[in-house]
Design an enzyme around this catalytic site. Structure first.
Site, mmCIF file in Angstrom:
data_model
loop_
_atom_site.group_PDB
_atom_site.id
_atom_site.type_symbol
_atom_site.label_atom_id
_atom_site.label_comp_id
_atom_site.label_asym_id
_atom_site.label_seq_id
_atom_site.Cartn_x
_atom_site.Cartn_y
_atom_site.Cartn_z
ATOM 1 N N CYS A 234 0.842 -1.198 0.000
ATOM 2 C CA CYS A 234 0.000 0.000 0.000
ATOM 3 C C CYS A 234 0.881 1.254 0.000
ATOM 4 C CB CYS A 234 -0.980 -0.034 1.171
ATOM 5 S SG CYS A 234 -2.343 1.136 1.000
ATOM 6 N N GLU B 81 -1.689 -8.881 4.273
ATOM 7 C CA GLU B 81 -1.567 -9.322 5.661
ATOM 8 C C GLU B 81 -2.912 -9.560 6.336
ATOM 9 O OE1 GLU B 81 -1.098 -4.745 5.943
ATOM 10 O OE2 GLU B 81 -0.969 -6.340 4.442
ATOM 11 N N HIS C 9 -3.681 -5.140 0.718
ATOM 12 C CA HIS C 9 -3.101 -5.582 1.993
ATOM 13 C C HIS C 9 -3.116 -7.110 2.078
ATOM 14 C CE1 HIS C 9 -2.561 -1.758 4.186
ATOM 15 N NE2 HIS C 9 -3.519 -1.335 3.374
ATOM 16 N N GLY D 145 -5.366 -15.559 33.402
ATOM 17 C CA GLY D 145 -5.582 -15.656 31.971
ATOM 18 C C GLY D 145 -4.396 -16.319 31.294
ATOM 19 N N VAL D 146 -4.546 -16.625 30.024
ATOM 20 C CA VAL D 146 -3.484 -17.304 29.282
ATOM 21 C C VAL D 146 -2.227 -16.446 29.230
ATOM 22 C CG1 VAL D 146 -2.831 -18.287 27.054
ATOM 23 C CG2 VAL D 146 -5.159 -18.608 27.922
#
Length: 520
Positions: free
Chosen positions: A86, A178, A176, A232-233
């Site tokens: 881009c 990604e 894009h 949490g993880v």
């Protein structure tokens, strides 16, 4: 992080795109090490890393603006492959003698690319004469090419949608690759790093584990460390990494701020004390947190307040332990990129995260953030590498500020209890339906709205509960989960029947963007 173990590095130069880190994610999926650096420090990073290839990111800026960001000339003098995405394509063209103009028809969202020529960039995915879906987001466009470049792909509003100088291995794409909305984008990026740059896959979570442990040891030395464990993880993986690195120098602290899910604090204590033998202190600070949040409706002030109180509690506990020099946090890439550009580039702030936006400027401990470069799915892979069970690794993300940001408006104990019960019922219904692992994140929100209802022969005037569930790969973009209506009906009926204080349930069908996953 040290890059000494990864001589085959890809350098990603960040011009301020909100999705620059997704480029890194796709490169890592190809098992190739990469680093993101802001364009302001790209010269230094280029010399330090000596990358095998360079990717130029998108940007909210226009190449035609005076003083707009540019890539270091050194990358074009080095004789290595370059891919511009881009804005990256546009600045490459402008810097090498082509032309970019504003004011043409813009392209935002889904578009279709016509492949004009075969190329190593398209190998195994696109052939000459075929058409493919891509995701565009641009206002400017290339209007003439530098010497040596040819057009290898076009779209209706981007006649230079893909360009190539095959001899110098320079490539530019206006779309894009990604983002997940370009279905073949990840394969295209893999072609760039493997086929064109020639980097072999060698970077894994096993390698990252070794690197992170080494980095923690180097940073901490013989200092005392405390870890902000939430259960949490993210914080759990950070704690296990830190424990592997420094052993008994680490003490984990779990702050029960009164904003956790139902029975969560006790479950975390049992798991880490009994199964992992980690030194763990449980601090009940619920009165302190809820008292500070009482009546506060501004979401940014909530986050900042929670972040400030977390650090105050940790510093107090550290003093009780005889002092601590370092604080481990499970901060991730998306946490930082949504607060302010991780790279120092000119990306736009969306909202602060408690891990980064609420930290006092004069904090008395240094931060250790071993997961700062990772996405959520990478953290789960790292957790598996560290031996965490699948049932734990697969838990849905839970924000550090907890239920406070799922309770828009003023926070009270009563509202938190109502929300906690509704959330537990909702998640129970999801698990019973076998949907938990198919959903990225699901939770209940208690709205600061009361509505009229009828229960039995009586009139009610109670809160509205919103249910949220999304699918996602990395948390940067998300779509709402498409439930069967019978499921929603059953969940709503249970919540209304079993939770006093709620008489209406709604379902949130907002994607990200334009919304965020959390409500605050």
């Amino acid at each position: 992080m040290s890059t000494t173990a990864y001589p085959d590095t890809i350098l990603i130069i960040d011009f301020g795109s909100q999705v620059t880190q997704l480029i890194a994610r796709r490169v890592r999926e190809a098992n190739v090490y990469c680093e993101i650096v802001p364009f302001q420090s790209a010269d230094e990073a280029f010399k330090r890393l000596q990358p095998k290839g360079v990717i130029l990111s998108g940007s909210p800026h226009s190449t035609t603006d005076i003083g707009s960001p540019r890539a270091p000339q050194a990358i074009f003098d080095a004789g290595i492959p370059v891919l511009g995405i881009c804005y990256g394509e546009q600045t490459m063209c402008a810097q090498l003698g082509g032309n970019v103009e504003s004011g043409h028809d813009r392209e935002f969202g889904r578009a279709f690319l016509d492949v004009q020529e075969d190329s190593p960039l398209f190998a195994g995915i696109w052939a000459k004469g075929t058409r493919h879906q891509v995701w565009m987001s641009h206002g400017d466009r290339v209007t003439s090419l530098p010497d040596g470049f040819t057009i290898i792909g076009t779209s209706p509003n981007a006649p230079y949608a893909v360009i190539a100088d095959e001899k110098r291995k320079y490539y530019g794409v206006q779309f894009h690759p990604e983002v997940v909305h370009t279905p073949d984008g990840a394969k295209l990026l893999q072609n760039f790093v493997h086929r064109i740059v020639g980097v072999k896959p060698g970077w894994t979570m096993g390698a990252y584990r070794e690197q992170a442990v080494e980095a923690i040891r180097k940073q901490v030395g013989s200092g005392k460390v405390i870890c902000a464990l939430s259960g949490g993880v993210d914080s759990s993986v950070a704690a296990l990494l830190a424990h592997e690195a420094v052993g008994d120098q680490l003490t984990c602290i779990l702050v029960d701020h009164g904003l956790m899910r139902k029975d969560e604090a006790q479950q975390v204590v049992e798991m880490f004390r009994e199964h992992y033998n980690l030194p763990l202190i449980l601090v009940d600070a619920s009165d302190r947190f809820i008292g500070a949040l009482e009546g506060e409706s501004d979401p940014e002030k909530k986050r900042k307040t929670i972040g400030r109180l977390f650090i105050e509690v940790f510093e107090e506990e550290a003093r009780k332990l005889g002092g601590a020099d370092f604080l481990v946090q499970g901060t991730l890439y998306p946490d930082v990129i949504e607060s302010v550009s991780f790279t120092g580039g000119p990306s736009v702030t969306i909202k602060s995260h408690h891990n980064v936006g609420g930290l006092p400027e004069r904090m008395k401990m240094q931060l250790v953030e071993p997961l700062r470069e990772l996405f959520k799915d990478e953290v789960r892979l790292l957790g598996k590498e560290l031996g965490l069970p699948d049932s734990f690794i697969g838990r849905h993300p839970f924000p550090g500020p907890g239920l406070a940001i799922r309770c828009p408006g003023g926070v009270t104990r009563e509202k938190l209890e109502i929300l906690r019960e509704a959330d537990a019922i909702y998640l129970d219904e999801i698990r019973k339906a076998g949907l938990y692992d198919a959903i990225w994140q699901a939770f209940a929100v208690l709205l600061p709205v009361q509505t009229v209802g009828v229960m039995g022969d009586g009139r009610t005037y109670e809160f509205v509960c919103a249910l949220r569930a999304v699918t996602s790969v990395d948390g940067m973009t998300a779509d709402f989960y498409h439930y069967d209506m019978n499921f929603l009906g059953n969940a709503a009926t249970r919540i209304i029947n079993e939770v006093r204080g709620i008489n209406r349930v709604v379902y949130d069908v907002t994607s990200k963007p334009p919304g965020t996953i959390e409500w605050e």
